[in-house]
Structure formats: C-alpha cells, structure tokens
Design a protein around this motif. Structure first.
Motif, mmCIF file in Angstrom:
data_model
loop_
_atom_site.group_PDB
_atom_site.id
_atom_site.type_symbol
_atom_site.label_atom_id
_atom_site.label_comp_id
_atom_site.label_asym_id
_atom_site.label_seq_id
_atom_site.Cartn_x
_atom_site.Cartn_y
_atom_site.Cartn_z
ATOM 1 N N PHE A 110 0.795 -1.110 -0.019
ATOM 2 C CA PHE A 110 0.032 0.038 -0.236
ATOM 3 C C PHE A 110 0.991 1.323 0.005
ATOM 4 O O PHE A 110 1.768 1.415 0.735
ATOM 5 N N GLY A 111 0.637 2.240 -0.783
ATOM 6 C CA GLY A 111 1.314 3.371 -0.979
ATOM 7 C C GLY A 111 2.883 3.217 -1.809
ATOM 8 O O GLY A 111 3.414 4.229 -1.683
ATOM 9 N N SER A 112 2.841 2.102 -2.425
ATOM 10 C CA SER A 112 4.126 2.068 -3.037
ATOM 11 C C SER A 112 4.127 2.944 -4.416
ATOM 12 O O SER A 112 5.564 2.971 -4.991
ATOM 13 N N GLY A 113 2.976 3.285 -5.047
ATOM 14 C CA GLY A 113 2.970 4.098 -6.233
ATOM 15 C C GLY A 113 2.259 3.662 -7.323
ATOM 16 O O GLY A 113 2.085 4.100 -8.505
ATOM 17 N N LYS A 114 1.369 2.520 -7.043
ATOM 18 C CA LYS A 114 0.748 1.665 -8.230
ATOM 19 C C LYS A 114 -0.246 2.438 -8.840
ATOM 20 O O LYS A 114 -0.386 2.582 -10.081
ATOM 21 N N SER A 115 -1.084 3.252 -7.951
ATOM 22 C CA SER A 115 -2.139 4.041 -8.619
ATOM 23 C C SER A 115 -1.700 5.353 -9.070
ATOM 24 O O SER A 115 -2.040 5.682 -10.398
ATOM 25 N N GLN A 116 -0.574 5.917 -8.441
ATOM 26 C CA GLN A 116 0.275 6.906 -9.098
ATOM 27 C C GLN A 116 0.545 6.599 -10.505
ATOM 28 O O GLN A 116 0.527 7.584 -11.209
ATOM 29 N N ILE A 117 1.262 5.539 -10.782
ATOM 30 C CA ILE A 117 1.755 5.295 -12.064
ATOM 31 C C ILE A 117 0.618 5.171 -13.038
ATOM 32 O O ILE A 117 0.597 5.336 -14.074
#
Ligand code: ADP
Length: 239
Positions: free
Chosen positions: A34-41
């Motif tokens: 969670f929070g590693s950047g998946k949605s941001q990418i």
C-alpha cells in the motif's frame, strides 16, 4: 503484425529499465505494498498515453478499470497541467469504468471490446487493482481453484485485447510487505502462478528513503533484471 508501441511512465530511469516505457501487445504488472505508487503510475500513464509518439505517448485514449475507487480526476488535472495538456480533453479520453465486483470486472472486458470496435482509439487499459475483488470474494482454500480459473480467464481476455488491438495492459496488484519471506525473489510470495505466467513484465515497487520509490523489474523474458529510483511529485512520476 502491428508495431509494438511504448508508453512513457514519466521518469527516464524507469523508462530505461523497461526499454522505453510499457509495451503494447503485452501485460505489465506492478506489485507492491500500500502506498508504493501503483495508482500514481496508473494516473501518469492515463495521461502520457495521450501524448504524441515523440513525447512518449501513443496519441491514444485509455480505459481505467477502477475496482477500489482510486481514480482521482484532480490528480489527472495536475499531471495534465505538468504536460501542458488541456485538462478537459485529457479527462474525456480517460474512460473510467468502476467495477463493483469480480464478475462485473470480468464483464468490463466485453465493454472495452465494444468501445474499441465503435472506433475509440484505446491504446491503454489499466486495471487498478486486478486482485482486490477476487481476493475479497474467493476466500479460503476451497475457493482458490475457482479464483485461479476466473482470474486466468480474465487475464486471457485482457491479453487478447492487447494483441488484437495493439493495446498496452497495465495491472496493479497489492501485496504485503514481508521482505523476510521473499528470500531475494519476491515472485514466489505473491499472486501465485496465475500472474506469474500471464504478465509479460512484472515490476516490484518498493518505498525508499526520503519519499523515493524503487522499481525493480523481475522475471522479464527479454530484458535484464534491474532497478531504478523514481519520485512521485505533484507533477507526477519523475526521476
Ligand atoms: P498504491 O501503491 O497503494 O496504489 P499510490 O499510488 O496511491 O499507492 O501512492 C500513494 C503515494 O503517492 C502517497 O503516499 C504519496 O507519497 C504519493 N502521492 C500521491 N499524490 C501525490 C502528490 N500529489 N504529490 C506528491 N506525492 C503524491
């Protein structure tokens, strides 16, 4: 066979890691905690796919299959502004499809086929996140086989869209951070075999120091393993 296209993830180092960006006619999976950047990418790609080819895009539109209500138009606005793209047009070219359960998520692929056949220039399909509904609905050992089978079908139909229409498929997969159990290779600890075989590219995202993120390419059939550091900023993904 149509020429493979690439979509920039925004950071040069990250693009270099995956030979120029995420590929069409392929499935790329990012996994991480969670929070590693998946949605941001995912948001970054929804914008960059719209750029002209010389700027790292495919002049295309995108379908964003949203299973956990992670899609944020405000975030798209920030990233579009960073590329000096007109926000309204950018948002219009992102077809957000909310999937309420796994059956709905599976049906969504038919809708994507229809959208493309109706003439929409979709070059990217994002599923954020691939497993959430499946994990929530198929709990316990006895339902694992059915889950695998449904997931296999789903991935197969996504791969078919990728091949048939020269589309890039981008999947996110949340996994627990349990570095001790990885023994150097994260691939055994997660998603099981279904994802391992279906994804052409698998990228492990980790949180680094001072807000940095590390992307590690694992199990790639054509590219060397390796990693890069990137940052998530208000402008999106950068070196
Ligand atoms: P997940 O892997 O769970 O999908 P996200 O992609 O949602 O994770 O990443 C969330 C992280 O992205 C936040 O913790 C924050 O560090 C960073 N982030 C999100 N929005 C912004 C922003 N506008 N500016 C800078 N960093 C951001």
């Amino acid at each position: 066979r149509k020429e493979v296209g690439h979509i920039s993830v925004g950071s040069k180092g990250f693009n270099d890691l995956i030979a120029g960006g995420i590929e069409t006619q392929a499935i790329t999976e990012v996994f991480g905690e969670f929070g590693s950047g998946k949605s941001q990418i995912s948001h970054e790609l929804a914008v960059t796919v719209q750029l002209p080819v010389e700027q790292g895009g495919l002049d295309g539109e995108c379908v964003f299959v949203d299973t956990e209500n992670t899609f944020r138009p405000e975030r798209i606005e920030q990233i579009a502004n960073a590329f000096e793209l007109p926000v309204d047009e950018v948002l219009q070219k992102i077809h957000v499809a909310r999937a309420f359960n796994s059956a709905h998520q599976i049906l969504m692929v038919d809708k994507i086929n229809e959208l493309i056949q109706s003439g929409t220039n979709v070059r990217l399909v994002i599923v954020d996140s691939l497993m959430a509904h499946f994990r929530a609905e198929y709990v316990g050992r006895e339902s694992l086989a059915v889950r695998q089978q449904k997931l296999n079908q789903h991935l197969h139909s996504l791969q078919q869209i990728a091949n048939t229409y020269n589309v890039a498929v981008f999947l996110t997969n949340q996994v627990q951070a349990k570095p001790d159990s990885f023994f150097g290779s994260p691939t055994k600890a997660i998603g099981g075999h279904v994802l391992g075989h279906a994804s052409t590219y698998r990228i492990w995202l980790k949180k680094g120091l001072a807000g940095k993120r590390i992307a590690r390419l694992v199990d790639s059939p054509h590219l060397p393993e390796g990693e890069c550091v990137f940052k998530i900023t208000s402008e999106g993904i950068v070196d």
